[in-house]
Design an enzyme around this catalytic site. Structure first.
Site, PDB file in Angstrom:
ATOM      1  N   LYS A 142     -23.676   1.898  37.900  1.00  0.00           N
ATOM      2  CA  LYS A 142     -22.327   1.814  38.447  1.00  0.00           C
ATOM      3  C   LYS A 142     -21.750   0.481  37.984  1.00  0.00           C
ATOM      4  O   LYS A 142     -22.040  -0.562  38.554  1.00  0.00           O
ATOM      5  CB  LYS A 142     -22.348   1.904  39.972  1.00  0.00           C
ATOM      6  CG  LYS A 142     -22.697   3.277  40.510  1.00  0.00           C
ATOM      7  CD  LYS A 142     -22.603   3.347  42.025  1.00  0.00           C
ATOM      8  CE  LYS A 142     -23.711   2.556  42.688  1.00  0.00           C
ATOM      9  NZ  LYS A 142     -23.734   2.769  44.160  1.00  0.00           N
ATOM     10  N   THR A 161      16.335  -4.811  14.007  1.00  0.00           N
ATOM     11  CA  THR A 161      17.232  -5.640  14.803  1.00  0.00           C
ATOM     12  C   THR A 161      18.556  -4.894  14.989  1.00  0.00           C
ATOM     13  O   THR A 161      18.673  -3.709  14.659  1.00  0.00           O
ATOM     14  CB  THR A 161      17.491  -6.973  14.096  1.00  0.00           C
ATOM     15  OG1 THR A 161      18.272  -6.731  12.906  1.00  0.00           O
ATOM     16  CG2 THR A 161      16.175  -7.642  13.698  1.00  0.00           C
ATOM     17  N   TYR A 188     -24.669   2.561  29.386  1.00  0.00           N
ATOM     18  CA  TYR A 188     -25.598   1.969  30.348  1.00  0.00           C
ATOM     19  C   TYR A 188     -27.021   1.981  29.840  1.00  0.00           C
ATOM     20  O   TYR A 188     -27.558   3.020  29.453  1.00  0.00           O
ATOM     21  CB  TYR A 188     -25.541   2.700  31.692  1.00  0.00           C
ATOM     22  CG  TYR A 188     -26.724   2.383  32.579  1.00  0.00           C
ATOM     23  CD1 TYR A 188     -27.005   1.065  32.936  1.00  0.00           C
ATOM     24  CD2 TYR A 188     -27.579   3.386  33.021  1.00  0.00           C
ATOM     25  CE1 TYR A 188     -28.107   0.757  33.720  1.00  0.00           C
ATOM     26  CE2 TYR A 188     -28.687   3.089  33.820  1.00  0.00           C
ATOM     27  CZ  TYR A 188     -28.946   1.764  34.158  1.00  0.00           C
ATOM     28  OH  TYR A 188     -30.027   1.460  34.928  1.00  0.00           O
ATOM     29  N   ASP A 207       6.019 -13.491  17.018  1.00  0.00           N
ATOM     30  CA  ASP A 207       6.264 -14.320  18.199  1.00  0.00           C
ATOM     31  C   ASP A 207       7.736 -14.448  18.555  1.00  0.00           C
ATOM     32  O   ASP A 207       8.069 -14.816  19.687  1.00  0.00           O
ATOM     33  CB  ASP A 207       5.697 -15.731  17.971  1.00  0.00           C
ATOM     34  CG  ASP A 207       4.183 -15.738  17.852  1.00  0.00           C
ATOM     35  OD1 ASP A 207       3.575 -14.663  18.006  1.00  0.00           O
ATOM     36  OD2 ASP A 207       3.614 -16.811  17.603  1.00  0.00           O
ATOM     37  N   ALA A 239      12.381  -7.385  12.395  1.00  0.00           N
ATOM     38  CA  ALA A 239      11.789  -8.619  12.902  1.00  0.00           C
ATOM     39  C   ALA A 239      10.503  -8.270  13.635  1.00  0.00           C
ATOM     40  O   ALA A 239      10.362  -7.184  14.212  1.00  0.00           O
ATOM     41  CB  ALA A 239      12.749  -9.360  13.824  1.00  0.00           C
ATOM     42  N   ASN A 244      -4.311 -18.972  12.833  1.00  0.00           N
ATOM     43  CA  ASN A 244      -3.907 -20.030  13.758  1.00  0.00           C
ATOM     44  C   ASN A 244      -4.699 -20.015  15.061  1.00  0.00           C
ATOM     45  O   ASN A 244      -4.831 -21.045  15.717  1.00  0.00           O
ATOM     46  CB  ASN A 244      -2.396 -19.993  14.029  1.00  0.00           C
ATOM     47  CG  ASN A 244      -1.896 -18.625  14.408  1.00  0.00           C
ATOM     48  OD1 ASN A 244      -2.662 -17.677  14.536  1.00  0.00           O
ATOM     49  ND2 ASN A 244      -0.593 -18.505  14.592  1.00  0.00           N
ATOM     50  N   CYS A 245      -5.239 -18.872  15.447  1.00  0.00           N
ATOM     51  CA  CYS A 245      -6.054 -18.832  16.664  1.00  0.00           C
ATOM     52  C   CYS A 245      -7.371 -19.584  16.496  1.00  0.00           C
ATOM     53  O   CYS A 245      -8.031 -19.918  17.488  1.00  0.00           O
ATOM     54  CB  CYS A 245      -6.339 -17.387  17.070  1.00  0.00           C
ATOM     55  SG  CYS A 245      -4.867 -16.476  17.589  1.00  0.00           S
ATOM     56  N   ILE A 253      17.788  -5.118   8.740  1.00  0.00           N
ATOM     57  CA  ILE A 253      16.985  -6.309   9.042  1.00  0.00           C
ATOM     58  C   ILE A 253      15.972  -5.967  10.132  1.00  0.00           C
ATOM     59  O   ILE A 253      16.326  -5.445  11.188  1.00  0.00           O
ATOM     60  CB  ILE A 253      17.865  -7.487   9.485  1.00  0.00           C
ATOM     61  CG1 ILE A 253      18.903  -7.821   8.404  1.00  0.00           C
ATOM     62  CG2 ILE A 253      17.011  -8.710   9.794  1.00  0.00           C
ATOM     63  CD1 ILE A 253      19.865  -8.929   8.779  1.00  0.00           C
ATOM     64  N   ARG A 262       0.820  -1.210   0.000  1.00  0.00           N
ATOM     65  CA  ARG A 262       0.000   0.000   0.000  1.00  0.00           C
ATOM     66  C   ARG A 262       0.859   1.268   0.000  1.00  0.00           C
ATOM     67  O   ARG A 262       0.453   2.310  -0.514  1.00  0.00           O
ATOM     68  CB  ARG A 262      -0.950   0.010   1.200  1.00  0.00           C
ATOM     69  CG  ARG A 262      -2.063  -1.037   1.107  1.00  0.00           C
ATOM     70  CD  ARG A 262      -3.144  -0.815   2.144  1.00  0.00           C
ATOM     71  NE  ARG A 262      -2.658  -1.038   3.504  1.00  0.00           N
ATOM     72  CZ  ARG A 262      -2.671  -2.215   4.119  1.00  0.00           C
ATOM     73  NH1 ARG A 262      -3.128  -3.283   3.471  1.00  0.00           N
ATOM     74  NH2 ARG A 262      -2.247  -2.334   5.347  1.00  0.00           N
TER      75      ARG A 262
END
Length: 555
Positions: free
Chosen positions: A438, A275, A430, A285, A282, A45-46, A280, A25
């Site tokens: 509350k 990094t 609410y 995970d 990263a 993957n979840c 580079i 983009r």
């Protein structure tokens, strides 16, 4: 081919795919190459456990993008079945191996993005390589588990974190008997132990066996099944095993390239995901980032942070002058076990204790919407804050409804640097079907401020000292339906003023109730009458199941 504007991305899924999409983009003419060792470049993957259990029925829905769709949508050169084996930093090139035919080639880059992810832990235990011991990381793992499971089988799930709980739930949905084993003394170790009680009860209600404080020592193959030998000597028979004891970052490539790694093997990055080599980047995970609550480093292996990190890296690569830094990770997370949800944002009490950080905490309990509106269900809510400043450090919630809403509000509050005083005055949506005038978040703020201002002293465990007078101020029918521990005096709060003579003024008093509110009212009354009083935080029936035949009336 010109390489003056080439971005090479190693690894897809969340961080890599997000970086590629944002990069396109920003620069329509950049050459973007993505290599992925597995056959799927972008998948949810979840959602894998929910396909195993049948809640997600369309496998194709989990394959978010394919090489063909990414070529069509974003003009990406996507190469699956392609493994990066070496980074030549000086030459700015990567050696890759095509797994189908074994051939290798070097691909040059101007900027390199590492998104290798993490792999499930598989410790070197005897028998662990048996084909009936599974981990769950990708679509192929999911397919193998689906093919191996049938109604009536026996499953043992090792590890009661996110994946372990989700897999236990889904395997029960599929008609398997399930035993859940956790090395810690509680399920869902990310939370503080009392906040997991309702979730554990819900899993047991669905006939999931739970073994806590025990780990697996070895697997023994029998003719038609596996025997799981635990450290305690307990033995569980299984037709299949799901191993869910954590992940390790896949950072061998980065290590071999001489990139800086953290103490647990994660790639060290700066605020723009660079990094130790500026060319580079990263994300995902495999990296450690800044913690957004307390100045420290943290690894949060979740899809949300990975996606945002990939976007930050692309911004810095293609528009460095306008790029905004990645502010860090908070670790907001939630899990569901059948009808109960539990989650956390920010720091937990045990984590603060381990780090030696000062904190204060309260737990409050209320209904997820107005109690007089049909269908109100209880939830338990815990906050932690910095004693000097009042700044919120973390929050946890568990219950049947509205858990995600409260966690999302608290995640926003923490990132905004809000204090317990601010929680008192949050104006939240609410109407009786949705909330209360509350909200439980307001109540937590009120309770925290009361504690800070010295209006009451709280404790979270019932005392064993026989000198302490424990006064149960719940209505008598409620006290009889849900009995308190022995040696407790039941004096309903409306009658407390008229029954002060029943209490010994020379002995300390602990007030208890259903949710904690009446306990506080009683404590304030007794304090002003000269008693030495503490209030039991959270209430005796913090986690009442509304499906119980002896359903708790409104306190």
């Amino acid at each position: 081919m010109s390489t003056s504007n080439r971005l090479l991305i190693i690894g897809g899924v969340a961080a890599g795919a997000s970086c590629a999409a944002r990069a396109r983009r920003l620069d329509e003419h950049a050459e973007i190459i993505m290599i992925e060792r597995g056959p799927d470049v972008s998948f949810a993957n979840c959602g894998l456990p929910y396909y195993v259990g049948g809640e997600i029925s369309d496998r194709a829905a989990l394959a978010v993008q394919t090489p063909g769709s990414l070529k069509s949508l974003l003009n990406l050169d996507v190469r699956t079945g392609c493994e990066a084996v070496k980074i030549d930093r000086a030459g700015k090139r990567v050696e890759v191996k095509y797994l189908a035919d074994g051939r290798s080639e070097w691909i040059s880059y101007d900027k390199l993005m590492l998104s290798p992810g993490a792999s499930p832990l598989r410790p070197a235990l005897p028998g662990i390589n048996d084909g009936r011991v599974f981990t769950l990381r990708n679509l192929q793992d999911m397919d193998r588990i689906v093919a191996a499971t049938e109604e009536g089988m026996r499953a043992v799930v090792i590890g009661a974190g996110f994946i372990g709980i989700e897999m236990a739930e889904q395997l029960r949905h599929k008609g398997l008997s399930v035993e859940l084993v956790e090395l810690q003394t509680q399920i869902f170790p990310q939370l503080d132990s009392p906040m997991t009680a309702l979730l554990e009860s819900e899993l047991r209600r669905h006939n999931i066996g739970i073994t806590l404080g025990d780990g697996v020592a070895r697997f023994e193959a029998q003719e038609n099944h596996l025997r799981c030998h635990l450290n305690s000597g307990k033995v569980l028979d299984a037709d299949l095993v799901i191993l869910s004891i954590g992940v390790r970052p896949d950072t061998e490539l980065a290590r071999d390239a001489g990139l800086e790694l953290g103490p647990r093997g994660h790639i060290v990055v700066n605020d723009f995901m660079q990094t130790s080599d500026p060319s580079i980047y990263a994300a995902g995970d495999a990296v450690q980032t800044r913690d957004r609550v307390i100045d420290s480093s943290v690894n949060v292996p979740m899809g949300g942070p990975a996606n945002r990190q990939g976007r930050v890296a692309a911004d810095h690569i293609f528009m460095a002058d306008k790029a905004r830094p990645y502010p860090g990770s908070l670790g907001t997370a939630i899990v569901r076990g059948f009808e109960v949800a539990a989650g956390i944002t920010g720091w937990s009490e045990k984590r603060l204790q381990a780090a030696g950080k000062p904190y204060a905490t309260v737990t409050v309990n209320d209904q997820h919407h107005a109690g007089y509106y049909p269908g109100a269900k209880p939830l338990s809510f815990k906050i932690l804050w910095e004693p000097d400043s009042g700044r919120v450090l973390g929050a946890q919630a568990t219950g049947f409804e509205g858990i995600d809403k409260r966690l999302d509000v608290m995640a926003t509050a923490i990132l905004g640097g809000m204090t317990i005083d601010d929680l008192c005055h949050l104006e939240l949506a609410y109407a009786p079907p949705f909330g209360s005038a509350k909200d439980v978040i307001n109540l937590a703020g009120f309770t925290a401020c009361n504690r800070r201002d010295g209006l009451v002293r709280h404790i979270t465990e019932l005392p064993t000292d026989p000198q302490v007078q424990i006064v149960d101020v719940r209505p008598q029918p409620l006290a009889e339906a849900f009995p308190a521990p022995a040696n407790v005096i039941n004096i309903p709060f409306p009658t407390l003023r008229a029954n002060l003579a029943k209490l010994d003024r020379t002995r300390p008093v602990l007030t208890v109730c259903a949710f904690g509110k009446m306990s506080y009212f009683a404590a304030r009354l007794l304090i002003q009458e000269g008693f030495d009083v503490k209030s039991f935080s959270g209430g005796l029936k913090a986690n009442v199941d509304p499906r119980s035949p002896a359903k708790m009336p409104t306190p």
